[in-house]
Scaffold this active site. Sequence first.
Site: not given
Ligand SMILES: *Cc1c(COP(=O)(O)O)cnc(C)c1O
Length: 432
Positions: A145, A240, A268
């Site tokens: 994701y 990511d 995060k």
């Molecule tokens: C949570 C997440 C996102 C998206 O971040 P948001 O702050 O919710 O937009 C993108 N990549 C990874 C790996 C994530 O865990």
Amino acid sequence: MTTADRSRQLNERARRVAPGGVHSPVRAFGAVGGEPFFTASGAGSRLRDVDGNEYIDYVLSWGPLILGHAHPQVTEAVERAVRKGTHYGTPTPEEVELAEKVAAVVPSIEMVRFVSSGTEATMSAVRLARAVTGRDLILKFEGCYHGHGDSFLAKAGSGLATLGIPTTPGVPKEITQLTLTVAYNDRQEVAEAFKAYGDRLAAVIIEPVVGNAGLILPEPGFLDYLREVTRRHGALLIFDEVMTGFRVSLGGAQQRYGIIPDITVLGKVIGGGFPVGAYGGSREIMARVAPQGDVYQAGTLSGNPVAMAAGLAQLQILEREDPYDLLERRATRLVDGIVEAAGGHGIPATGAVAGSMWGVFFCEGPVRNFADALRVNRGLFSGYYRECLSKGVFFAPSPFEAGFISTAHSEADVEQTLSVVEESLARAAAQG
Ligand SMILES: *Cc1c(COP(=O)(O)O)cnc(C)c1O
């Protein structure tokens, strides 16, 4: 057992004024049946809901709160910051300090740009990769994701290494046709994609440790292979690390596995519970970002000083205390305990840990990719999940999410959790 009168009332009100009653879909508990509880407050490893029930929290705001809820030093930093005003729209000392800290601890980052969410950061990273390479295609992995940007809401078309189709209405196929999707941990599929499209690929984007399909670890050599194949074909490698950054080690998965990506995306943990995302890389690559360079990207609330203060306080504590071995030991005890309890009831289970991220799949291992993860026993998970929740343990309400643990989780918290897990698995197994 928990009571839920106020949560139920709030949920009814919420559903009249917000789609599904929530402001991010997974919070609605759709994957496990039942209704969400509404939180009144959090402290350390615990959440308290509006009906007065307490939960040991392994969701931790879906990742950011590696020090637990309302850590005194983070709270103090936020209070100090907020009294000076909440945002100015000019540069501030706080954003310089946090940028310096990020550059100091994340191996691939020399320069960084702050944004307000992980989604924004991944979208910006892909734009930058396209600008740097002059190419349009990106390669992603099934089950990873990267936020809800149009380019990432794609799945594989029919047949291997075909251009992607949208996974949601509202995304034009013209956009997802620029996204290739292959299986995680599958070098062969990556090789075929490069063979077919190598000279058109701007970037490979990956969760170096997958946290959004449940927890799936990279097999030895897989990330090295991605580093090698992208370099050979002139594509960029984007890690990511929105979830793994400052979580699987202080320097993220790139430090843990010793791979230097071209662009790193963060979120995060970096915001200490406030909305912060970031993308960074070498000076050469980041020099393309406006206003130094020609790649446009902007944000009214970017670098918000209260959020910067929270993130900086959290990173300073992590750097000082270096809690990663302890977190990994606690998470390992938890995962081993859950897998053992499942085994005792004849339930197949397989688990994994990476620093303060953990996961258990209720199916036979190994789980190497998303297709494997789909073998989990969802009915059993739902029953088990609701039992755990009713006994005061809050896991992510889906079998396809990683669990987290914080420095506020004590050994006693973990042991209490394991006794709830044992009872819950016994009941779920008995219910068939
Ligand atoms: C949570 C997440 C996102 C998206 O971040 P948001 O702050 O919710 O937009 C993108 N990549 C990874 C790996 C994530 O865990």
